[in-house]
Design an enzyme around this catalytic site. Structure first.
Site, PDB file in Angstrom:
ATOM      1  N   LYS A  56       0.841  -1.207   0.000  1.00 11.82           N
ATOM      2  CA  LYS A  56       0.000   0.000   0.000  1.00 11.82           C
ATOM      3  C   LYS A  56       0.872   1.251   0.000  1.00 11.82           C
ATOM      4  O   LYS A  56       0.609   2.214  -0.717  1.00 11.82           O
ATOM      5  CB  LYS A  56      -0.916   0.000   1.231  1.00 11.82           C
ATOM      6  CG  LYS A  56      -2.038  -1.007   1.126  1.00 11.82           C
ATOM      7  CD  LYS A  56      -2.723  -1.277   2.448  1.00 11.82           C
ATOM      8  CE  LYS A  56      -3.766  -2.390   2.276  1.00 11.82           C
ATOM      9  NZ  LYS A  56      -4.291  -2.910   3.529  1.00 11.82           N
ATOM     10  N   GLN A 100      -5.199  -1.457   9.674  1.00 12.46           N
ATOM     11  CA  GLN A 100      -4.959  -2.799   9.129  1.00 12.46           C
ATOM     12  C   GLN A 100      -5.495  -3.873  10.075  1.00 12.46           C
ATOM     13  O   GLN A 100      -5.173  -3.885  11.261  1.00 12.46           O
ATOM     14  CB  GLN A 100      -3.443  -2.985   8.898  1.00 12.46           C
ATOM     15  CG  GLN A 100      -3.067  -4.284   8.227  1.00 12.46           C
ATOM     16  CD  GLN A 100      -3.582  -4.390   6.796  1.00 12.46           C
ATOM     17  OE1 GLN A 100      -3.496  -3.466   6.006  1.00 12.46           O
ATOM     18  NE2 GLN A 100      -4.144  -5.539   6.462  1.00 12.46           N
ATOM     19  N   ASP A 123     -11.593   1.994   3.477  1.00 12.72           N
ATOM     20  CA  ASP A 123     -11.724   0.531   3.475  1.00 12.72           C
ATOM     21  C   ASP A 123     -13.176   0.112   3.261  1.00 12.72           C
ATOM     22  O   ASP A 123     -13.463  -1.036   2.916  1.00 12.72           O
ATOM     23  CB  ASP A 123     -11.256  -0.024   4.838  1.00 12.72           C
ATOM     24  CG  ASP A 123     -10.084  -0.976   4.694  1.00 12.72           C
ATOM     25  OD1 ASP A 123      -9.787  -1.385   3.560  1.00 12.72           O
ATOM     26  OD2 ASP A 123      -9.476  -1.310   5.732  1.00 12.72           O
TER      27      ASP A 123
END
Ligand code: NAD
Length: 296
Positions: A56, A100, A123
């Site tokens: 990322k 995460q 997300d």
């Protein structure tokens, strides 16, 4: 009859095309003095997470994002993580916040997800984003299902009226995927069946699929006898299996027995090299969208 003429639905050209499409939008933002900002919060040292986060970081930097990774120790308290998110919610240079997963066990993931401002929920896991998705409203779509839709568009796969069967009901893949594909929209409009661990006679359902999306997290779970001739298979699984012949001692396989299922398929995504390449591209896309929204 065996069909050896299946199309391999690679993720590489699709991810490249998504990222290429972002460049003009990033330039337009730059003209208005805005640089897309993405902050990833990584708690602990989960090895797979470390590698996802590096990817990322690398890809967002390549597109000229203001990209930052906050690495917190595994002992960080839930309150500290919530404070970090709260600070990022207030920071106008941050358009996307991604915590995460998985988080260490002492931290309530749902609480953390809900602490992210919905405007920065790149997300797409916040209940506001999920609610919009179910209602068919514009919002942040979770990256993996959004990436699958991009693959469907790119390869021009017919979806209207098709029977799409999803195996797996996770909040990050199965549920949003099923909800996206039943919408009365282009590249969707399917009859959807969602199967899970309590589904009896799984094959009875998977054999009906015109399009089969497998996100069960079980290595090579779907075998050739479970699909019909001409099926389109989207394999989301990423599983490590021991392999003494490989230098690393393991290899990556999907949730589908690729070699044998491919023979019956009209089209199939490979693992690796398929859906897995889409997720980060869609995260970048969601971050650009958030940066654009910040101008309104
Ligand atoms: P998860 O473990 O959260 O959910 C799996 C779901 O599958 C569960 O809802 C469970 O009910 C169902 N399931 C499990 N075993 C089953 C069985 N034997 N029969 C029927 N249903 C079963 O997993 P997830 O986060 O949705 O991920 C699924 C897979 O996709 C994993 O292999 C994961 O690594 C992979 N994944 C890939 C990407 C990507 O970028 N390609 C992103 C997310 C997840």
């Amino acid at each position: 009859m065996q069909n050896n003429d299946h199309i391999i639905l690679g993720g590489k050209p699709v991810a490249a095309s998504v990222k290429e499409g972002l460049k003009a939008r990033i330039s337009a933002l730059a003209e208005k003095g805005v640089t897309p900002g993405l902050t990833v919060v990584l708690v602990g040292e989960h090895p797979a997470s470390q590698s996802y986060v590096r990817s990322k970081e690398r890809q967002s930097a390549k597109l000229g994002f203001k990209s930052e990774v906050l690495r917190l120790t595994a002992e960080t308290s839930e309150a500290e993580v919530l404070n970090t998110v709260s600070r990022l919610n207030e920071d106008r240079s941050v358009h996307g916040i991604l915590v995460q997963l998985p988080l260490p066990k002492h931290i309530d993931s749902q609480k953390v997800i809900e602490s992210i401002h919905p405007d920065k929920d790149v997300d797409g896991f916040h209940p506001v984003s999920m609610g919009k998705l179910v209602l068919g409203l514009d919002g942040f779509v979770p990256c993996t299902p959004a990436g699958i839709v991009e693959m469907i568009k790119y390869y021009n796969l017919e979806t209207k009226g098709k029977h799409l069967v999803v195996v797996g009901r996770s909040n990050i893949v199965g549920k949003p995927m099923a909800n996206l594909m039943l919408q009365k929209k282009e590249h969707a409009n399917c009859t959807v069946t969602l199967c899970h661990t309590a589904t009896p006679n799984m094959s009875e359902f998977t054999r009906q699929a015109d399009i089969l999306v497998v996100a069960a997290g079980v290595a090579e779970y779907v075998t050739a006898d479970m699909v019909k001739e001409g099926v389109i298979v989207i394999d989301v699984g990423i599983n490590r299996v021991e392999d003494a012949s490989s230098e690393k001692g393991y290899r990556i396989v999907g949730d589908v027995d690729y070699v044998n299922v491919a023979k019956k398929s009209a089209a199939i995504t490979p693992v690796p090299g398929g859906v897995g390449l889409m997720t980060v591209a869609m995260l970048l896309s969601n971050t650009v969208k958030s940066a654009e929204n910040s101008l309104n």
